[in-house]
Motif scaffolding. Sequence first.
Motif, PDB file in Angstrom:
ATOM      1  N   ARG A 124      -7.620  -0.906  -0.816  1.00 38.37           N
ATOM      2  CA  ARG A 124      -6.982  -1.088  -2.189  1.00 38.37           C
ATOM      3  C   ARG A 124      -5.574  -0.729  -1.598  1.00 38.37           C
ATOM      4  NH1 ARG A 124      -6.085   3.809  -4.733  1.00 38.37           N
ATOM      5  NH2 ARG A 124      -6.788   5.739  -3.295  1.00 38.37           N
ATOM      6  N   HIS A 125      -4.307  -1.257  -2.859  1.00 39.78           N
ATOM      7  CA  HIS A 125      -3.331  -1.196  -2.063  1.00 39.78           C
ATOM      8  C   HIS A 125      -2.626   0.608  -2.418  1.00 39.78           C
ATOM      9  CE1 HIS A 125      -2.762  -5.602  -1.925  1.00 39.78           C
ATOM     10  NE2 HIS A 125      -2.996  -5.597  -3.051  1.00 39.78           N
ATOM     11  N   LEU A 126      -1.480   1.075  -1.976  1.00 40.20           N
ATOM     12  CA  LEU A 126      -1.055   1.795  -1.838  1.00 40.20           C
ATOM     13  C   LEU A 126       0.343   1.769  -2.260  1.00 40.20           C
ATOM     14  CD1 LEU A 126      -2.998   3.943   0.807  1.00 40.20           C
ATOM     15  CD2 LEU A 126      -3.440   4.248  -1.263  1.00 40.20           C
ATOM     16  N   PRO A 127       1.107   2.048  -3.189  1.00 42.84           N
ATOM     17  CA  PRO A 127       2.774   2.354  -3.606  1.00 42.84           C
ATOM     18  C   PRO A 127       3.364   1.803  -2.085  1.00 42.84           C
ATOM     19  CG  PRO A 127       1.773   3.676  -4.769  1.00 42.84           C
ATOM     20  CD  PRO A 127       0.592   3.519  -4.055  1.00 42.84           C
ATOM     21  N   TRP A 128       3.082   2.663  -1.098  1.00 40.45           N
ATOM     22  CA  TRP A 128       3.921   2.621   0.086  1.00 40.45           C
ATOM     23  C   TRP A 128       3.791   1.069   0.987  1.00 40.45           C
ATOM     24  CZ3 TRP A 128       1.805   2.306   5.586  1.00 40.45           C
ATOM     25  CH2 TRP A 128       0.237   2.943   5.421  1.00 40.45           C
ATOM     26  N   ARG A 129       2.562   1.299   1.144  1.00 36.08           N
ATOM     27  CA  ARG A 129       1.815  -0.114   1.313  1.00 36.08           C
ATOM     28  C   ARG A 129       2.432  -1.246   1.312  1.00 36.08           C
ATOM     29  NH1 ARG A 129      -3.535   2.100   4.221  1.00 36.08           N
ATOM     30  NH2 ARG A 129      -3.716   1.230   1.825  1.00 36.08           N
ATOM     31  N   ARG A 130       2.507  -2.164   0.279  1.00 34.72           N
ATOM     32  CA  ARG A 130       3.667  -2.466  -1.184  1.00 34.72           C
ATOM     33  C   ARG A 130       4.758  -2.603  -0.629  1.00 34.72           C
ATOM     34  NH1 ARG A 130       0.702  -5.515  -4.913  1.00 34.72           N
ATOM     35  NH2 ARG A 130      -0.563  -4.844  -5.713  1.00 34.72           N
ATOM     36  N   GLU A 131       5.214  -1.464  -0.675  1.00 40.26           N
ATOM     37  CA  GLU A 131       7.128  -2.203   0.027  1.00 40.26           C
ATOM     38  C   GLU A 131       6.987  -1.995   1.322  1.00 40.26           C
ATOM     39  OE1 GLU A 131       8.877   1.971  -0.870  1.00 40.26           O
ATOM     40  OE2 GLU A 131       7.706   1.685  -2.949  1.00 40.26           O
TER      41      GLU A 131
END
Length: 279
Positions: A124-131
């Motif tokens: 799943r996505h994590l906010p910091w990895r999306r950025e």
Amino acid sequence: MAYVRTDDGVRLHYQVWGPSDGEPLLLVHGLGADHRAWIMQRRSFGARYRCIAFDNRGVGSSDKPEGPYDLEVMARDALLVLDAAGHDSAHVVGVSMGGILAQIIGVRAPERVRSLTLACTACRHLPWRRELLAEWIEVAESEGMGVFVRDNIRWLMGPRSLRRIWPLATFLAPLVVNVPPHGFAAQARAILAMDDAVADELSAITAPTLVTVGSQDILTPRGDSLELAERIPGAELVIIRGGAHMVQAEHAGTFNRVVHEHLDQVAARPTSASESRTA
């Protein structure tokens, strides 16, 4: 060179090696990489298994359409390659983005999977990895892949390995990733577009599963692998000491041994509870 064409007209390049009577082993690489990502596994895995490695759409010798790309479609690409190689099912090893594709295959086509190995990946996505991925897309498209690799290689390699290769980094950077910026960006956007709901389907995976991660991986840290091992019934978690995100290259000997052990024991692997160990 062998090729197969998808329903939407994309030509995919793949390679097959190893004994013709060996069990099939499908190798699925990560973001921006091509079949060369498995160079450190070629002899080890090829000694016993019929290995199938391919270039995802957007990289290597496969077609590189502008996009958008879709990870569900790319997972079907992998199965199409397996068909073209003449196999109904295979052991599936996926690293990084390839680990996500392997998860999708395990959920969507369980009858095609003899076992799963999910390396340095997440569900799943994590906010910091999306950025971070959004930044990578911007750098790749605006400054090119050479600059991207040079400036971001610290996310992929451990500090000890990085110190060894840093004097050559400027020269090697353009050679590391055989992908045009638009292909890399399309793959990265496909990762960003992936629905986290797939994580809730992992409990349906029936194949014996190994989850492995390097202890120094900062891109997909061990917490991601712990979650995968908890979500997949009977999954075993192996943490490779000193490994970073490119663990299959940096610590190839240990990685290869761990995968071989998983494949050797797959028939006897327990299915009722998760296990963990350190390599």
